[in-house]
Design a protein around this motif. Structure first.
Motif, PDB file in Angstrom:
ATOM      1  N   ASN A 212      -6.300 -14.315 -45.657  1.00  0.00           N
ATOM      2  CA  ASN A 212      -5.525 -15.482 -45.380  1.00  0.00           C
ATOM      3  C   ASN A 212      -4.486 -15.394 -46.049  1.00  0.00           C
ATOM      4  OD1 ASN A 212      -5.222 -17.984 -45.622  1.00  0.00           O
ATOM      5  ND2 ASN A 212      -7.186 -18.504 -45.641  1.00  0.00           N
ATOM      6  N   THR A 213      -3.183 -15.287 -45.163  1.00  0.00           N
ATOM      7  CA  THR A 213      -2.045 -15.364 -45.792  1.00  0.00           C
ATOM      8  C   THR A 213      -1.458 -16.126 -46.447  1.00  0.00           C
ATOM      9  OG1 THR A 213      -0.915 -13.887 -43.887  1.00  0.00           O
ATOM     10  CG2 THR A 213       0.760 -15.365 -45.049  1.00  0.00           C
ATOM     11  N   ASP A 214      -2.333 -17.891 -46.078  1.00  0.00           N
ATOM     12  CA  ASP A 214      -1.820 -19.017 -47.076  1.00  0.00           C
ATOM     13  C   ASP A 214      -2.358 -19.339 -48.028  1.00  0.00           C
ATOM     14  OD1 ASP A 214      -0.450 -19.927 -44.713  1.00  0.00           O
ATOM     15  OD2 ASP A 214      -2.243 -21.247 -43.534  1.00  0.00           O
ATOM     16  N   ASP A 215      -3.350 -18.499 -48.123  1.00  0.00           N
ATOM     17  CA  ASP A 215      -4.105 -18.698 -49.464  1.00  0.00           C
ATOM     18  C   ASP A 215      -3.575 -17.195 -50.498  1.00  0.00           C
ATOM     19  OD1 ASP A 215      -5.969 -20.551 -49.298  1.00  0.00           O
ATOM     20  OD2 ASP A 215      -7.919 -19.135 -49.072  1.00  0.00           O
TER      21      ASP A 215
ATOM     22  N   ASN B 209      -0.645 -16.347 -50.257  1.00  0.00           N
ATOM     23  CA  ASN B 209       0.999 -16.605 -51.373  1.00  0.00           C
ATOM     24  C   ASN B 209       0.677 -18.159 -51.550  1.00  0.00           C
ATOM     25  OD1 ASN B 209       2.242 -14.867 -49.157  1.00  0.00           O
ATOM     26  ND2 ASN B 209       2.341 -17.196 -47.289  1.00  0.00           N
ATOM     27  N   THR B 210      -0.038 -18.623 -51.881  1.00  0.00           N
ATOM     28  CA  THR B 210      -0.286 -19.530 -52.683  1.00  0.00           C
ATOM     29  C   THR B 210      -0.867 -18.477 -54.645  1.00  0.00           C
ATOM     30  OG1 THR B 210      -1.077 -21.577 -51.680  1.00  0.00           O
ATOM     31  CG2 THR B 210      -1.660 -21.992 -53.660  1.00  0.00           C
TER      32      THR B 210
ATOM     33  N   SER C  14      -1.702  -8.889 -47.895  1.00  0.00           N
ATOM     34  CA  SER C  14      -2.298  -9.340 -46.459  1.00  0.00           C
ATOM     35  C   SER C  14      -2.863  -8.366 -45.869  1.00  0.00           C
ATOM     36  CB  SER C  14      -1.159 -10.451 -46.045  1.00  0.00           C
ATOM     37  OG  SER C  14      -1.909 -11.090 -44.539  1.00  0.00           O
TER      38      SER C  14
ATOM     39  N   GLU D 249       2.018 -17.147 -56.217  1.00  0.00           N
ATOM     40  CA  GLU D 249       3.309 -17.706 -56.954  1.00  0.00           C
ATOM     41  C   GLU D 249       3.014 -18.396 -58.499  1.00  0.00           C
ATOM     42  OE1 GLU D 249       4.511 -20.925 -53.762  1.00  0.00           O
ATOM     43  OE2 GLU D 249       5.033 -19.643 -53.209  1.00  0.00           O
TER      44      GLU D 249
END
Length: 360
Positions: free
Chosen positions: A32-35, A37-38, A49, A41
């Motif tokens: 899950n790339t979105d998780d 990235n968050t 990923s 940060e």
């Protein structure tokens, strides 16, 4: 120390945060790339990923890993990736979160362990919650307890506003010294103090003690030892495991379970020997008199719905129950649970995170 965590959900994120804060080198893998990235940060971690079920990922991984921790929602994925980590990464230890109770029971079998040596530690959230609640039943007055150092010690938080009314400062000091109880600190309203001399004026007290000192502590402060009338709301895995622990305990307890599912009630009747099973909706107030809710020493709400657990805890207190324990997964709800009169609340995800960190 290098740690590779599989799973970027709430438990995986909590682990990554806390372990990185401890100075560990944390790698977090998920597809899950979105998780990722968050989280990259927010925390000082390295995110990857990739497909965790692809053996090539482990074969091509360049860094030495000490611990591999698998906490995805899939038990099968957690088990299989632990094998990959052992075979291809040569990790020192693997930790898998497993929720299926048949797998948990199998994992405790000696033959299973011998044939699956790649699984060093298995963590069952439901089992951990049941055990934690069971401990609190035997610690009246405690709103917090956490085992330390291979379960030899416990960090305990006690409500202390009326705790010292029958004892002088010297008596308290001598009792602590005699029983090797370590004073950690206390709080007065919003203020935290580490001064033992102010202990008698505290609202909450934090101590570390050996497990065999719990009974002397209960006797010294005049607690009523153990709840004799207990109602468990929710007969799922946690409620069932807790009921088994209570039935196997030496202390005789009048135990009741309220469960909504008729088929689950049939299972509970078959598997439990000394527990009264009630079938019905926990919000149906016509059941409260039949279950003698007002006479309960302790009501434990362990349904899979936070809102229901909170509502039922409030109702139980209003109806005269002495104490309530509730499972609350949502951290937003947890922040005001005490304001609603919930004596003890348990966050299964936080507890799972703590139990995993204990293994490292």
């Amino acid at each position: 120390m290098n740690i590779l965590i599989l799973g970027s959900g709430i438990v995986g994120a909590n682990l990554a945060k806390k372990l990185s804060e401890q100075g560990k080198n944390v790698y977090l893998i998920d597809d899950n790339t979105d998780d990722l990235n968050t989280l990259s940060e927010k925390f000082d971690i390295k995110t990857i990923s990739a497909d965790p079920l692809d053996p090539q990922f482990y074969k091509n991984f360049k860094n030495d890993i000490n611990y591999f921790i698998a906490v995805t929602k899939s038990d099968e994925k957690n088990i299989l990736t632990c094998k990959f980590a052992k075979d291809y990464l040569g990790v020192d230890k693997t930790i898998a979160r497993i929720r299926n109770q048949n797998l948990i029971n199998e994992a405790s079998d000696i033959e299973f362990k011998a044939s699956n040596e790649f699984l060093d530690y298995v963590i069952s959230p439901e089992k951990e919650v049941s055990s934690n609640i069971f401990e609190k039943i035997h610690m009246p007055g405690a709103f917090f307890s956490e085992k330390l150092m291979a379960n030899q010690l416990s960090l305990v938080g006690l409500k202390s506003s009326d705790l010292f009314k029958n004892h002088s400062y010297e008596e308290i000091k001598n009792f602590f010294n005699t029983n090797n109880i370590i004073y950690v600190g206390h709080s007065i309203e919003e203020d935290i103090s580490l001064d033992f001399h102010g202990i008698k004026d505290s609202d909450h007290l934090y101590i570390i003690l050996k497990l065999n000192s719990i009974q002397p502590l209960i006797k010294f402060f005049g607690f009523v030892d153990d709840a004799l009338n207990i109602l468990i709301i929710g007969g799922g895995t946690i409620g069932y495991n807790l009921a088994k622990l209570i039935e196997n305990d030496d202390q005789k307890i009048n135990l009741k379970i309220l469960e909504t599912s008729p088929s689950r009630c049939e299972f509970l009747v078959k598997e439990l020997n000394d527990t009264n099973i009630f079938n019905g909706n926990a919000l149906d107030q016509s059941l409260y008199e039949e279950m003698e809710l007002s006479k309960m020493d302790l009501v434990i709400s362990v349904t899979d719905n936070d809102q229901i657990n909170i509502i039922l805890s409030i109702i139980a207190k209003k109806r005269g129950s002495d104490s309530v324990i509730s499972i609350i997964n949502n951290e937003t709800f947890s922040s005001f649970a005490n304001d609603l009169g919930i004596d003890i609340f348990i966050n299964p995800r936080e507890l799972t995170t703590s139990r995993i960190i204990e293994k490292i």
